[in-house]
Design a protein around this motif. Structure first.
Motif, PDB file in Angstrom:
ATOM      1  N   MET B   1      47.639  14.667  23.377  1.00  0.00           N
ATOM      2  CA  MET B   1      47.277  15.271  24.660  1.00  0.00           C
ATOM      3  C   MET B   1      45.855  14.848  25.003  1.00  0.00           C
ATOM      4  N   LYS B   2      45.676  14.351  26.205  1.00  0.00           N
ATOM      5  CA  LYS B   2      44.356  13.843  26.552  1.00  0.00           C
ATOM      6  C   LYS B   2      44.098  14.101  28.034  1.00  0.00           C
ATOM      7  N   LEU B   3      42.925  14.620  28.332  1.00  0.00           N
ATOM      8  CA  LEU B   3      42.526  14.797  29.723  1.00  0.00           C
ATOM      9  C   LEU B   3      42.081  13.465  30.295  1.00  0.00           C
ATOM     10  N   SER B   4      42.208  13.330  31.595  1.00  0.00           N
ATOM     11  CA  SER B   4      41.667  12.162  32.277  1.00  0.00           C
ATOM     12  C   SER B   4      40.168  12.055  32.004  1.00  0.00           C
ATOM     13  N   GLY B   5      39.712  10.837  31.707  1.00  0.00           N
ATOM     14  CA  GLY B   5      38.287  10.625  31.474  1.00  0.00           C
ATOM     15  C   GLY B   5      37.440  11.001  32.682  1.00  0.00           C
ATOM     16  N   GLY B   6      38.052  11.010  33.862  1.00  0.00           N
ATOM     17  CA  GLY B   6      37.328  11.366  35.086  1.00  0.00           C
ATOM     18  C   GLY B   6      36.796  12.782  35.082  1.00  0.00           C
ATOM     19  N   VAL B   7      37.418  13.659  34.272  1.00  0.00           N
ATOM     20  CA  VAL B   7      36.960  15.053  34.218  1.00  0.00           C
ATOM     21  C   VAL B   7      35.495  15.120  33.789  1.00  0.00           C
ATOM     22  N   GLU B   8      35.145  14.338  32.772  1.00  0.00           N
ATOM     23  CA  GLU B   8      33.772  14.389  32.257  1.00  0.00           C
ATOM     24  C   GLU B   8      32.772  13.933  33.332  1.00  0.00           C
ATOM     25  N   TRP B   9      33.104  12.840  34.028  1.00  0.00           N
ATOM     26  CA  TRP B   9      32.197  12.346  35.076  1.00  0.00           C
ATOM     27  C   TRP B   9      32.082  13.352  36.209  1.00  0.00           C
ATOM     28  N   ALA B  10      33.197  13.942  36.591  1.00  0.00           N
ATOM     29  CA  ALA B  10      33.188  14.895  37.701  1.00  0.00           C
ATOM     30  C   ALA B  10      32.342  16.117  37.363  1.00  0.00           C
ATOM     31  N   LEU B  11      32.442  16.586  36.125  1.00  0.00           N
ATOM     32  CA  LEU B  11      31.643  17.749  35.726  1.00  0.00           C
ATOM     33  C   LEU B  11      30.153  17.403  35.738  1.00  0.00           C
ATOM     34  N   HIS B  12      29.800  16.241  35.237  1.00  0.00           N
ATOM     35  CA  HIS B  12      28.386  15.840  35.269  1.00  0.00           C
ATOM     36  C   HIS B  12      27.886  15.732  36.710  1.00  0.00           C
ATOM     37  N   CYS B  13      28.715  15.197  37.592  1.00  0.00           N
ATOM     38  CA  CYS B  13      28.295  15.084  38.996  1.00  0.00           C
ATOM     39  C   CYS B  13      28.078  16.461  39.611  1.00  0.00           C
ATOM     40  N   CYS B  14      28.980  17.406  39.332  1.00  0.00           N
ATOM     41  CA  CYS B  14      28.806  18.752  39.897  1.00  0.00           C
ATOM     42  C   CYS B  14      27.505  19.378  39.424  1.00  0.00           C
TER      43      CYS B  14
END
Lengths: 165, 165
Positions: B1-14
Motif C-alpha cells: 500500500m503506497k500513497l501518491s508521492g504528490g501527497v508529500e509535496w502538496a503538504l509542504h506547499c500548504c
C-alpha cells in the motif's frame, strides 16, 4: 492508496481454515472461493512465508494455520500479503532547495512525516486489535453457527481434498 | 500500500503558503522545493480542484490558500491528491463458489470488510485530527519562529514571484 487484492483472499482463507480439522489443499481453497488456483496459491505462499500457515506435504497434505485463530491478527495477514512498508514515505523535501534544512539539523523526523506516521500507526493498531477469531465470531453472527463447520467439512472432503488424494 | 508521492509535496506547499501574504506562482513553489515545475503544478491543480487553494490570475497571480490553516486538515490534502477511495475494496468473495451467500442475505457488509473499514476509518480520523496549522506549529518548534516567515517573504519576491511580474 490501494491494498493488494490478495489481502481479501488471504483473510477469507484464514477464516475458513479455522473450521478445517485437517490440512486443506490450495486447490480446494480455490474451488471454495471460485478463483484461479495459481492466484490463490500465491496468497497462501505469502501467508506461509510470514509463518501464519504451513504447508503439510503428502497424500493428506495442504495448508493449515500455524497458530490459533486468536493468535493471528488482521495486521499479520495484511503485512504478509501487502508488505510492511508504510503508506507514506518521507523523501526529506525539507532538505531541498534554497532554504534546505542541513541534514545534521534533521535530528527529528519532518513534522509532516510524524503526522503521517501517526495515522499509519492508527491504521495498524486497528488491524492489530482484530484477530481471525474475531472474524469467525462475526461470521457466526451473520451466517449462523453451522456455516463455517459445513465449509470446514467440505474443505477436507471430495475432489481436490483429502478424500481424492 | 503506497500513497501518491504528490501527497508529500502538496503538504509542504500548504505549510509554506501559510507564510505568504500574497499569491505564490507554482514555479516559485517548485523552485523553493527544487522540483520539476510541471510536477508541482499538477499537485497544486489537485489542491485547487478540491477547493483547498485557488489560482489568482494576473501579474501578481499565483496560488493562495482558500481557508485558514486551521481549516485545512491532512485528510483534506491527502484526499485531494490521492483520492477518497478506501485502501481495501470488498469484492464480495462470500458470494462466490459452492457455499456462496445469496446476495439477498448480504444485508450487512462482510465481516472482513467491516474490520478493514474500521481500520481505514482510524487512519482517516487520525489525518482529520491534524491541521495545516498544527504542522506550522511543529515546524516552528523544530526550526524556530523565523523559518517560515523567511520562506514566505522569499516566495513573494524575486524571479518567478511577484517582483518579476
Amino acid at each position: 492508496m490501494k491494498l493488494s487484492g490478495g489481502v481479501e483472499w488471504a483473510l477469507h482463507c484464514c477464516v475458513v481454515l479455522t473450521a478445517a480439522d485437517e490440512p486443506v489443499p490450495a486447490a480446494r481453497l480455490a474451488e471454495l472461493h471460485d478463483v484461479s488456483p495459481s492466484y490463490l496459491a500465491k496468497q497462501m505462499q505469502a501467508l506461509a512465508r510470514a509463518g501464519l500457515v504451513r504447508s503439510v506435504q503428502g497424500k493428506t497434505g495442504g495448508y493449515e494455520l500455524v497458530k490459533s485463530a486468536h493468535g493471528i491478527t488482521l495486521l499479520d495477514v495484511v503485512q504478509a500479503v501487502d508488505g510492511t512498508s508504510p503508506a507514506f514515505v518521507c523523501t526529506e523535501i525539507r532538505q531541498r532547495g534554497p532554504y534546505a534544512t542541513p541534514p545534521e539539523q534533521c535530528t527529528k523526523q519532518c513534522p509532516i512525516a510524524r503526522a503521517m506516521g501517526a495515522a499509519d500507526g492508527a491504521w495498524r493498531a486497528s488491524l492489530a486489535a482484530v484477530t481471525v477469531a474475531d472474524l469467525v465470531t462475526s461470521v457466526e453472527g451473520d451466517s449462523g453457527p453451522e456455516a463455517l463447520p459445513t465449509i470446514g467439512a467440505w474443505l477436507t472432503e471430495g475432489p481436490g481434498a483429502r478424500g481424492s488424494g
